[in-house]
Scaffold this active site. Sequence first.
Site, short mmCIF file in Angstrom:
data_model
loop_
_atom_site.label_atom_id
_atom_site.label_comp_id
_atom_site.label_asym_id
_atom_site.label_seq_id
_atom_site.Cartn_x
_atom_site.Cartn_y
_atom_site.Cartn_z
N ASP A 149 -3.70 12.01 -8.32
CA ASP A 149 -2.92 12.33 -9.53
C ASP A 149 -3.65 12.04 -10.83
O ASP A 149 -3.31 12.61 -11.86
CB ASP A 149 -1.62 11.50 -9.55
N LEU B 169 15.39 17.96 -9.73
CA LEU B 169 16.38 18.65 -8.89
C LEU B 169 16.66 17.88 -7.60
O LEU B 169 17.79 17.86 -7.11
CB LEU B 169 15.91 20.07 -8.58
N HIS C 89 12.38 32.73 20.14
CA HIS C 89 13.75 33.09 19.83
C HIS C 89 14.70 32.11 20.50
O HIS C 89 14.48 31.76 21.67
CB HIS C 89 14.04 34.50 20.34
N LEU D 5 0.84 -1.21 0.00
CA LEU D 5 0.00 0.00 0.00
C LEU D 5 0.87 1.26 0.00
O LEU D 5 2.09 1.18 0.18
CB LEU D 5 -0.92 -0.02 1.23
N GLY D 6 0.25 2.41 -0.23
CA GLY D 6 1.00 3.67 -0.16
C GLY D 6 1.33 4.27 -1.51
O GLY D 6 1.78 5.41 -1.59
C1 FAD Z 1 10.17 10.67 -7.01
C2 FAD Z 1 8.91 11.30 -6.52
C3 FAD Z 1 8.95 12.11 -5.41
C4 FAD Z 1 7.78 12.69 -4.94
N1 FAD Z 1 7.87 13.47 -3.83
C5 FAD Z 1 6.76 14.06 -3.37
C6 FAD Z 1 6.81 14.85 -2.19
O1 FAD Z 1 7.87 15.02 -1.59
N2 FAD Z 1 5.67 15.42 -1.76
C7 FAD Z 1 4.48 15.24 -2.41
O2 FAD Z 1 3.47 15.79 -1.98
N3 FAD Z 1 4.39 14.48 -3.53
C8 FAD Z 1 5.49 13.90 -4.01
N4 FAD Z 1 5.41 13.10 -5.11
C9 FAD Z 1 4.08 12.95 -5.76
C10 FAD Z 1 3.24 11.91 -5.01
O3 FAD Z 1 3.92 10.69 -4.97
C11 FAD Z 1 1.89 11.73 -5.72
O4 FAD Z 1 1.27 12.99 -5.85
C12 FAD Z 1 0.98 10.82 -4.92
O5 FAD Z 1 1.57 9.55 -4.79
C13 FAD Z 1 -0.37 10.69 -5.62
O6 FAD Z 1 -1.18 9.78 -4.94
P1 FAD Z 1 -2.29 8.91 -5.71
O7 FAD Z 1 -2.86 8.02 -4.68
O8 FAD Z 1 -3.13 9.79 -6.50
O9 FAD Z 1 -1.47 8.03 -6.76
P2 FAD Z 1 -0.37 6.91 -6.54
O10 FAD Z 1 0.42 7.17 -5.33
O11 FAD Z 1 0.35 6.80 -7.83
O12 FAD Z 1 -1.20 5.59 -6.25
C14 FAD Z 1 -1.98 4.96 -7.19
C15 FAD Z 1 -1.97 3.47 -6.90
O13 FAD Z 1 -2.95 2.84 -7.71
C16 FAD Z 1 -2.48 1.58 -8.10
N5 FAD Z 1 -3.23 1.17 -9.29
C17 FAD Z 1 -3.23 1.78 -10.51
N6 FAD Z 1 -4.09 1.16 -11.35
C18 FAD Z 1 -4.64 0.14 -10.63
C19 FAD Z 1 -5.61 -0.85 -10.93
N7 FAD Z 1 -6.20 -0.90 -12.13
N8 FAD Z 1 -5.93 -1.74 -9.96
C20 FAD Z 1 -5.34 -1.68 -8.74
N9 FAD Z 1 -4.43 -0.76 -8.40
C21 FAD Z 1 -4.09 0.15 -9.34
C22 FAD Z 1 -1.00 1.81 -8.34
O14 FAD Z 1 -0.29 0.59 -8.24
C23 FAD Z 1 -0.66 2.80 -7.24
O15 FAD Z 1 -0.12 2.14 -6.11
C24 FAD Z 1 6.56 12.47 -5.60
C25 FAD Z 1 6.51 11.65 -6.73
C26 FAD Z 1 7.66 11.07 -7.19
C27 FAD Z 1 7.60 10.18 -8.39
#
Ligand code: FAD
Length: 511
Positions: free
Chosen positions: A358, A230, A490, A81-82
């Site tokens: 996202d 970066l 401070h 998860l995560g």
């Molecule tokens: C290198 C890197 C560094 C980052 N650093 C930061 C940071 O410091 N701070 C910050 O706020 N954001 C950061 N981000 C962005 C952040 O990771 C994303 O905005 C966040 O993870 C989005 O969450 P989400 O749940 O929308 O998508 P995700 O975290 O991408 O999760 C989606 C999940 O859905 C699963 N999935 C997809 N399709 C299916 C399916 N059909 N069936 C079952 N499961 C499925 C995937 O396996 C995945 O685990 C970073 C991203 C990257 C790549």
Amino acid sequence: MFSHMIPRASRPLLRSANNTFRASPSTLYLVDKVQSRRSYATETEEKDLVIIGGGVAGYVAAIKAGQEGLKVACIEKRGSLGGTCLNVGCIPSKSLLNNSHLYHQILHDTKNRGIEVGDVKLNLKQMMKAKETSVNGLTKGIEFLFKKNNVEYIKGTGAFADEHTVQVNLTEGGETSVRGKNILIATGSEATPFPGLTIDEKKVITSTGAIALETVPKKMVVIGGGIIGLEMASVWSRLGAEVTVVEFLGQIGGPGMDAEISKNIQKTLGKQGIKFKLNTKVMEGDDSGSDVKIKVEAAKGGKEETLDADVVLVAIGRRPYTAGLGLENIGLETDNRGRIVIDQEYRTKIPHIRVIGDVTFGPMLAHKAEEEAVAAIEFITKNYGHVNYGAIPSVMYTHPEVAWVGQNEAELKEAGVKYKVGSFPFSANSRAKTNLDSDGMVKFLADAETDRILGIHIVGPNAGEMIAEGVLALEYGASSEDVARTSHAHPTLAEAFKEAAMATHGKAIHY
Ligand SMILES: Cc1cc2nc3c(=O)[nH]c(=O)nc-3n(C[C@H](O)[C@H](O)[C@H](O)COP(=O)(O)OP(=O)(O)OC[C@H]3O[C@@H](n4cnc5c(N)ncnc54)[C@H](O)[C@@H]3O)c2cc1C
């Protein structure tokens, strides 16, 4: 863009018999309907909510739904998860940023502090292990929270069979299907590939490869000078790689970063050894040999140059991920950028199917996904939700960090807003000076007439923590005077924050 959200003040709140706040009568009906439906014996197989994706958006929604008493299942195909954030994004990158910073500091910044160290060696394998320990601890923690909140965790890939049914290809083999009264899509995003370069996560890598390299590259080219590029450039440069960042725009950090702050951090990163090629376009890449050749030219046309690298990081952005989701089976479409289209309550055109994180509109940030997760569940259970898209902070975890919230100068100019600026350098802050870590500044932008804060931009030590105060100020509509008149302990770095507010409202004391 998201002005449709219900402002905090206008939320319909009533005090119920057990003294907890609940929504208006029509909303109460909705909550009761959801709860009473669950008691029909024939519907026990059907969940109140099925979530596809166990990333930040999906898992937070699952926990919140469990807390609200919904019968919820979360489908995740990754095996843990995560999502991106915990497995290959925020968390592993910050582990490497933290530990590479320590290594770099021990190498270059201890003698003047009265600390003499002997041989300093990099054990990259152990650094990666430390990263994995953090990741595993946190992802297992989410599994524990699922159990605690009665969330069913289904390991597999979900695809729509119909508007209420998700077919799951189980990770362990076999198939199952799960029905939901409501369905939440939270499938996240993936790295955008660069045409002509084949990602193998060894020689041509995305951020996923960049957090797992087995050796320190001699030469690394980073295509894209945004936040992810970066941060990764910082990690590998600190560990010894010669890093060149190629950026199409005239500034690093992406268009959201204030231009003055961007210049400031570019100078500091440059002193740390990172080279920059701005206003430069990557024309093509050749990864057929043992190294990679990247042909670049000035963005407006002109001189061509070929850069050699043993590793090229493609960091040109991320795109929504919907592959294999079966959207076509239910007639849902994406826009020209691959985002699933939603309304102000995160609903698709099929109202019981919602989308967050996202994979839809807004900044691709974990904390934005979290806010949407809570709001989406509140829309389902209470008929209202609240996300203030104007007060979502951005942080770049380089050293020093960069953090901002609200609008930057270019945006205010473009909108024709009259504003005033107040700033304070960390070189005049006692704690930063004491810590021998005083690069950077805090900058406030406030409305010229009303003094209401419009944007706060920080480059400096602990900027990522300090911005929380700025977010709160923006959320509550504070003026720079409000912050200037607030006592700050401070000696703290946060005093620079107060002094920047004082400089905006009147005059700073220490500069
Ligand atoms: C290198 C890197 C560094 C980052 N650093 C930061 C940071 O410091 N701070 C910050 O706020 N954001 C950061 N981000 C962005 C952040 O990771 C994303 O905005 C966040 O993870 C989005 O969450 P989400 O749940 O929308 O998508 P995700 O975290 O991408 O999760 C989606 C999940 O859905 C699963 N999935 C997809 N399709 C299916 C399916 N059909 N069936 C079952 N499961 C499925 C995937 O396996 C995945 O685990 C970073 C991203 C990257 C790549």
